[in-house]
Design an enzyme around this catalytic site. Structure first.
Site, PDB file in Angstrom:
ATOM      1  N   SER A  88      47.654  31.546  40.857  1.00 42.60           N
ATOM      2  CA  SER A  88      47.950  32.294  39.635  1.00 42.60           C
ATOM      3  C   SER A  88      48.527  31.357  38.576  1.00 42.60           C
ATOM      4  O   SER A  88      47.892  30.365  38.225  1.00 42.60           O
ATOM      5  CB  SER A  88      48.900  33.461  39.961  1.00 42.60           C
ATOM      6  N   HIS A 191      46.218  40.350  36.932  1.00 38.49           N
ATOM      7  CA  HIS A 191      44.895  39.976  37.466  1.00 38.49           C
ATOM      8  C   HIS A 191      43.989  41.190  37.694  1.00 38.49           C
ATOM      9  O   HIS A 191      43.181  41.212  38.620  1.00 38.49           O
ATOM     10  CB  HIS A 191      45.041  39.154  38.755  1.00 38.49           C
TER      11      HIS A 191
END
Length: 306
Positions: A88, A191
């Site tokens: 991430s 996300h």
């Protein structure tokens, strides 16, 4: 072959940067990184409480700065790694390690990423939960029923899902067979499609960011493939905001490349834990304080000598 990996949001703990500030030059370095990100990382890394540093606006710059400080402390030894990857927001840290971004540019980039994602998360109350031990097909069918989305495929039987809070509660009450659902302390459904409003805003900052091509292997969260250029990295990091993190495919890429060890930058723990399940038998060293640097260097040097 040793891979250096950089953790993502949720890895931070109150006061975790305090030991690093005892190293020469680190307070000045952290103030410089703070200025670039627009966040007081000295305060948040030393005295702020858990709720404060859980805030996306603080957590993302704090984690990337911690990784940069770790790379600084490793110095030339970091170049012994055969490749880099980040989970991430850790992809921005990994890009610094691979020579794609200058540290100050990385901090400006992550500062805007954090602001854009925080604003998107504020539009609708959402959250995230880790699902352990579920059959993937059964879980995806259950997510479709509830209107939830997969956010992180972490490997080792762990998938992080995200969406509306009532849907997450329903999943916890009636999970797929043999699955366990653990709510995560996050401020939004990262996300996923909920982050689409953040994408264009972040794209503008990315377009203004200078890059160079990777000097060594840099894996991407999109599909576990290798990043070919600095320009491609920016495209991937923008798309990643609203797309699932495929850490499972990154670990598969490590295995295919013949990884023999993993070093996780501060604040370490999450990715070494995933490696124990997803890359069984591969030695892993997590760096949480400067005391861990010696073990990390030893593992890096063992890979260089192999």
């Amino acid at each position: 072959m040793i891979v250096i990996v950089a953790p993502g949001q949720g890895s931070q703990k109150p006061g975790f940067l305090a030991p690093w500030l005892e190293l020469p030059g680190v307070p000045e370095r952290l103030r410089s990184l703070s200025e670039a990100a627009g966040v007081d990382l000295v305060e948040h890394g030393t005295v702020s409480d858990a709720d404060t540093i859980r805030d996306t606006l603080v957590a993302q710059p704090l984690i990337v700065a911690a990784g940069i400080l770790t790379l600084d402390a490793l110095g030339d030894r970091a170049a012994l790694a055969s490749g880099f990857a980040g989970h991430s927001v850790g992809e921005i840290t990994a890009a610094v390690a691979a020579g794609v971004l200058l540290p100050e540019d990385a901090m400006a980039l992550v500062g805007e990423r954090a602001r854009a994602m925080a604003d998107a998360a504020a539009k609708t109350p959402t959250g995230m939960a880790a699902v352990l031990g579920a059959d993937e097909a059964a879980l995806e069918a259950r997510l479709a029923e509830l209107g939830l989305q997969p956010a992180n495929y972490n490997g080792g039987g762990q998938i992080v899902v995200a969406g509306a809070l009532d849907a997450l509660a329903a999943l916890a009450e009636a999970p797929p067979e043999r699955a366990r659902v653990i709510p995560l302390q996050t401020a939004g459904a990262f996300h996923t499609d909920y982050m689409v409003p953040a994408v264009e805003r972040f794209r503008a900052q990315a377009a203004a960011t200078a890059t160079t091509d990777p000097t060594t292997t840099l894996w991407t969260n999109r599909d576990g493939g290798v990043v070919a250029s600095g320009t491609e990295f920016l495209e991937l990091i923008v798309g990643q905001v609203s797309s699932p993190v495929r850490w499972d495919l990154c670990m598969a890429g490590f295995a295919e490349a013949g990884v023999t060890g993993i070093v996780e930058l501060a604040p370490a723990g999450a990715l070494t834990g995933l490696a124990k399940r997803g890359l069984r038998g591969v030695p892993a060293v997590g760096i949480t304080t400067p005391d861990d640097l010696e073990a990390a260097v030893a593992l890096l040097e063992s890979g260089a000598a192999a």
